[in-house]
Design a protein around this motif. Structure first.
Motif, PDB file in Angstrom:
ATOM      1  N   ILE A 173       0.865  -1.182   0.000  1.00  8.28           N
ATOM      2  CA  ILE A 173       0.000   0.000   0.000  1.00  8.28           C
ATOM      3  C   ILE A 173       0.898   1.228   0.000  1.00  8.28           C
ATOM      4  N   LEU A 174       1.184   1.736  -1.195  1.00  4.74           N
ATOM      5  CA  LEU A 174       2.124   2.838  -1.368  1.00  4.74           C
ATOM      6  C   LEU A 174       1.551   3.854  -2.348  1.00  4.74           C
ATOM      7  N   SER A 175       1.888   5.094  -2.138  1.00  4.61           N
ATOM      8  CA  SER A 175       1.374   6.152  -3.008  1.00  4.61           C
ATOM      9  C   SER A 175       2.046   6.154  -4.375  1.00  4.61           C
ATOM     10  N   GLY A 176       3.251   5.611  -4.462  1.00 12.46           N
ATOM     11  CA  GLY A 176       3.995   5.672  -5.718  1.00 12.46           C
ATOM     12  C   GLY A 176       4.477   7.089  -5.981  1.00 12.46           C
ATOM     13  N   ASN A 177       4.692   7.409  -7.240  1.00 13.76           N
ATOM     14  CA  ASN A 177       5.245   8.719  -7.597  1.00 13.76           C
ATOM     15  C   ASN A 177       4.205   9.683  -8.158  1.00 13.76           C
ATOM     16  N   HIS A 178       2.980   9.194  -8.335  1.00 14.51           N
ATOM     17  CA  HIS A 178       1.953  10.027  -8.977  1.00 14.51           C
ATOM     18  C   HIS A 178       0.994  10.558  -7.902  1.00 14.51           C
ATOM     19  N   PHE A 179       1.350  11.679  -7.289  1.00  7.41           N
ATOM     20  CA  PHE A 179       0.541  12.238  -6.211  1.00  7.41           C
ATOM     21  C   PHE A 179       0.831  13.734  -6.090  1.00  7.41           C
ATOM     22  N   PHE A 180       0.022  14.415  -5.294  1.00  5.42           N
ATOM     23  CA  PHE A 180       0.329  15.791  -4.900  1.00  5.42           C
ATOM     24  C   PHE A 180       0.075  15.925  -3.409  1.00  5.42           C
ATOM     25  N   TYR A 181       0.820  16.816  -2.777  1.00  6.07           N
ATOM     26  CA  TYR A 181       0.718  17.005  -1.328  1.00  6.07           C
ATOM     27  C   TYR A 181      -0.350  18.047  -1.040  1.00  6.07           C
ATOM     28  N   ASP A 182      -1.175  17.780   0.006  1.00  7.15           N
ATOM     29  CA  ASP A 182      -2.332  18.635   0.200  1.00  7.15           C
ATOM     30  C   ASP A 182      -2.806  18.605   1.655  1.00  7.15           C
ATOM     31  N   PHE A 183      -3.620  19.569   1.991  1.00  6.86           N
ATOM     32  CA  PHE A 183      -4.367  19.589   3.248  1.00  6.86           C
ATOM     33  C   PHE A 183      -5.478  18.553   3.141  1.00  6.86           C
ATOM     34  N   LEU A 184      -5.601  17.673   4.146  1.00  6.72           N
ATOM     35  CA  LEU A 184      -6.592  16.600   4.092  1.00  6.72           C
ATOM     36  C   LEU A 184      -7.804  16.851   4.980  1.00  6.72           C
ATOM     37  N   GLY A 185      -7.662  17.695   5.979  1.00  9.99           N
ATOM     38  CA  GLY A 185      -8.807  17.949   6.843  1.00  9.99           C
ATOM     39  C   GLY A 185      -8.379  18.298   8.250  1.00  9.99           C
ATOM     40  N   HIS A 186      -9.384  18.533   9.093  1.00  8.09           N
ATOM     41  CA  HIS A 186      -9.153  18.877  10.491  1.00  8.09           C
ATOM     42  C   HIS A 186      -9.530  17.697  11.381  1.00  8.09           C
ATOM     43  N   GLY A 187      -8.657  17.384  12.328  1.00  8.43           N
ATOM     44  CA  GLY A 187      -8.961  16.392  13.351  1.00  8.43           C
ATOM     45  C   GLY A 187      -9.093  17.073  14.703  1.00  8.43           C
ATOM     46  N   LEU A 188      -9.434  16.300  15.725  1.00  7.66           N
ATOM     47  CA  LEU A 188      -9.555  16.870  17.062  1.00  7.66           C
ATOM     48  C   LEU A 188      -8.266  17.527  17.530  1.00  7.66           C
ATOM     49  N   SER A 189      -7.138  16.981  17.059  1.00  8.36           N
ATOM     50  CA  SER A 189      -5.846  17.487  17.531  1.00  8.36           C
ATOM     51  C   SER A 189      -5.126  18.342  16.494  1.00  8.36           C
ATOM     52  N   GLY A 190      -5.848  18.834  15.505  1.00 13.66           N
ATOM     53  CA  GLY A 190      -5.221  19.746  14.553  1.00 13.66           C
ATOM     54  C   GLY A 190      -5.448  19.343  13.108  1.00 13.66           C
ATOM     55  N   SER A 191      -4.767  20.048  12.208  1.00 13.81           N
ATOM     56  CA  SER A 191      -4.893  19.792  10.779  1.00 13.81           C
ATOM     57  C   SER A 191      -4.125  18.533  10.383  1.00 13.81           C
ATOM     58  N   VAL A 192      -4.576  17.924   9.287  1.00 11.80           N
ATOM     59  CA  VAL A 192      -3.941  16.714   8.771  1.00 11.80           C
ATOM     60  C   VAL A 192      -3.528  16.983   7.330  1.00 11.80           C
ATOM     61  N   TYR A 193      -2.295  16.596   6.992  1.00 15.17           N
ATOM     62  CA  TYR A 193      -1.776  16.777   5.640  1.00 15.17           C
ATOM     63  C   TYR A 193      -1.264  15.434   5.116  1.00 15.17           C
ATOM     64  N   GLY A 194      -1.180  15.339   3.807  1.00 16.93           N
ATOM     65  CA  GLY A 194      -0.680  14.110   3.225  1.00 16.93           C
ATOM     66  C   GLY A 194      -0.717  14.147   1.717  1.00 16.93           C
ATOM     67  N   LYS A 195      -0.569  12.985   1.121  1.00 15.64           N
ATOM     68  CA  LYS A 195      -0.546  12.859  -0.335  1.00 15.64           C
ATOM     69  C   LYS A 195      -1.939  12.518  -0.854  1.00 15.64           C
TER      70      LYS A 195
END
Length: 390
Positions: A173-195
């Motif tokens: 389960i890997l993102s590979g090379n075809h992705f962009f980095y982005d804001f994913l949402g807000h959680g109870l403990s702060g913002s979440v970022y990822g690919k």
């Protein structure tokens, strides 16, 4: 007191956003102080635990209900959603009822399990639920990098994405090379970022969703989410909305029936802008009306008199709260905290927050004209929507 709650299968006890001071009206009393932790890299959130409350949803009444009242204003969901939200409710509502979520007709039906009657449904699929910390998990299969991989997913009705996967080298389960980095949402403990990326397909038994969006949250933000070692990720709103869903926790099952949204394309925000409601402001509105007509026997001599009235009206304000790096909007010069005044020549307050955001998800190549206010100065920006995966 009538309140609006987000139905979130990813939480257990009801959470009340108490910075809205609703506890004074509800006359709830907290018995102790606890600390909650959720997604995000921030600290734990202080909450007051209140016991012996009564919840009423339609004709369904829940006695002796615990709830958590949170005072952190950063957890206010209303600005992000553009509609009033006073809290979140999940497992404690679902566990004692059969809950039908009809995404196509936008209604929720709660039924006593003893009175619920299942209908024969050849176009439905039934899944067994497994529970960990009172949260529901189901099995699915993802097609990724020419492999079919079984996954166990948290059903997260409170999330707006389609699918989250936790990267795992051993399972492929890997993102590979075809992705962009982005804001994913807000959680109870702060913002979440990822690919963000796409996978080839998501299999929910006979239902196959082609090229669904997927997000791979950075491990830093999901330390507590991956304590359940068998969990591979989450199944969220942009998949769930394609079905009408029946949750039957007492029998540990969930039933999916595809609806008219099933074949809709999975789209990404092609502007890079995330907006939120940022209060209200007075806007001058002019209204022209006919006050009298002068008429003669000759139609060409008819005279019409108009009068223009002006008044100040409170209208919503939308602000840029997240901006993806190197996105079309960022390259054009838009900045975080800019107040959006107009979109494509129309005042922003003529739109709902959801409607403006929908424009940012339209087809690549569409031109967007924004007028914003920054530190009291009006600025204009133009950019073209671009697929972030190209």
């Amino acid at each position: 007191m009538g309140l609006s709650f987000l139905l979130d299968t990813g939480v257990t006890k009801p959470i009340l956003f108490n910075f809205l001071n609703v506890s004074d009206s509800l006359k709830i009393k907290h018995t102790d102080t606890i600390y909650l932790r959720g997604l995000g890299e921030g600290e734990q959130i202080m909450a007051h635990r209140s016991i012996n409350n009564v919840f009423k949803i339609g004709d369904a009444v829940k006695l002796n209900q615990d709830l958590y009242a949170i005072y952190d204003a950063n957890l206010n969901l209303a600005p992000k959603l553009g509609v009033p939200v006073h809290g979140i409710i999940g497992f404690d509502l679902l566990k004692d009822l059969v809950v039908e979520v009809n995404y196509s007709k936008q209604f929720l039906r709660l039924t006593n399990p003893e009175e619920y009657r299942y209908k024969t449904c050849r176009k439905c699929e039934e899944f067994n639920l497994e529970f960990y910390n009172n949260k529901p998990y189901m099995n699915a299969v993802v097609d990724l990098h020419e492999k079919s991989i079984p996954v166990k997913l948290l059903i997260d009705s409170g999330g707006s994405d389609a699918l989250w996967l936790f990267e795992d080298d051993q399972r492929g389960i890997l993102s590979g090379n075809h992705f962009f980095y982005d804001f994913l949402g807000h959680g109870l403990s702060g913002s979440v970022y990822g690919k963000r990326s796409k996978i080839d397909a998501l299999h929910l038994k006979s239902f196959v969703l082609r090229l669904p969006n997927v997000a791979y949250p950075d491990s830093l933000f999901i330390v507590h989410a991956i304590k359940h070692r068998e969990r591979s990720g989450s199944l969220s709103g942009n998949v769930l909305k394609r079905f009408n869903v029946v949750f039957d926790y007492s029998n540990a099952k969930v039933i999916f029936k595809r609806n008219e949204h099933f074949n809709e394309d999975f789209r990404y925000n092609k502007s890079g802008i995330e907006l939120a409601h940022d209060g209200m402001r007075f806007v001058k509105e002019d209204k022209t009306k006919v006050i009298s007509k002068g008429d003669t026997s000759n139609r060409d001599d008819k005279i019409i008199y108009f009068e223009t009235e002006s008044k100040l009206v409170l209208k919503p304000v939308y602000a840029v709260v997240e901006l993806r790096e190197n996105s079309p909007a960022a390259i054009a010069g838009v900045q975080i905290n800019d107040i959006v005044l107009s979109v494509n020549g129309k005042p922003a307050h003529h739109f709902t927050l959801q409607k403006i955001m929908e424009m940012f998800y339209e087809d690549a190549g569409k031109h967007i004209r924004l007028k914003v206010e920054r530190n009291g100065v009006d600025l204009a920006f133009n950019f073209v929507l671009k697929n972030p995966l190209e």
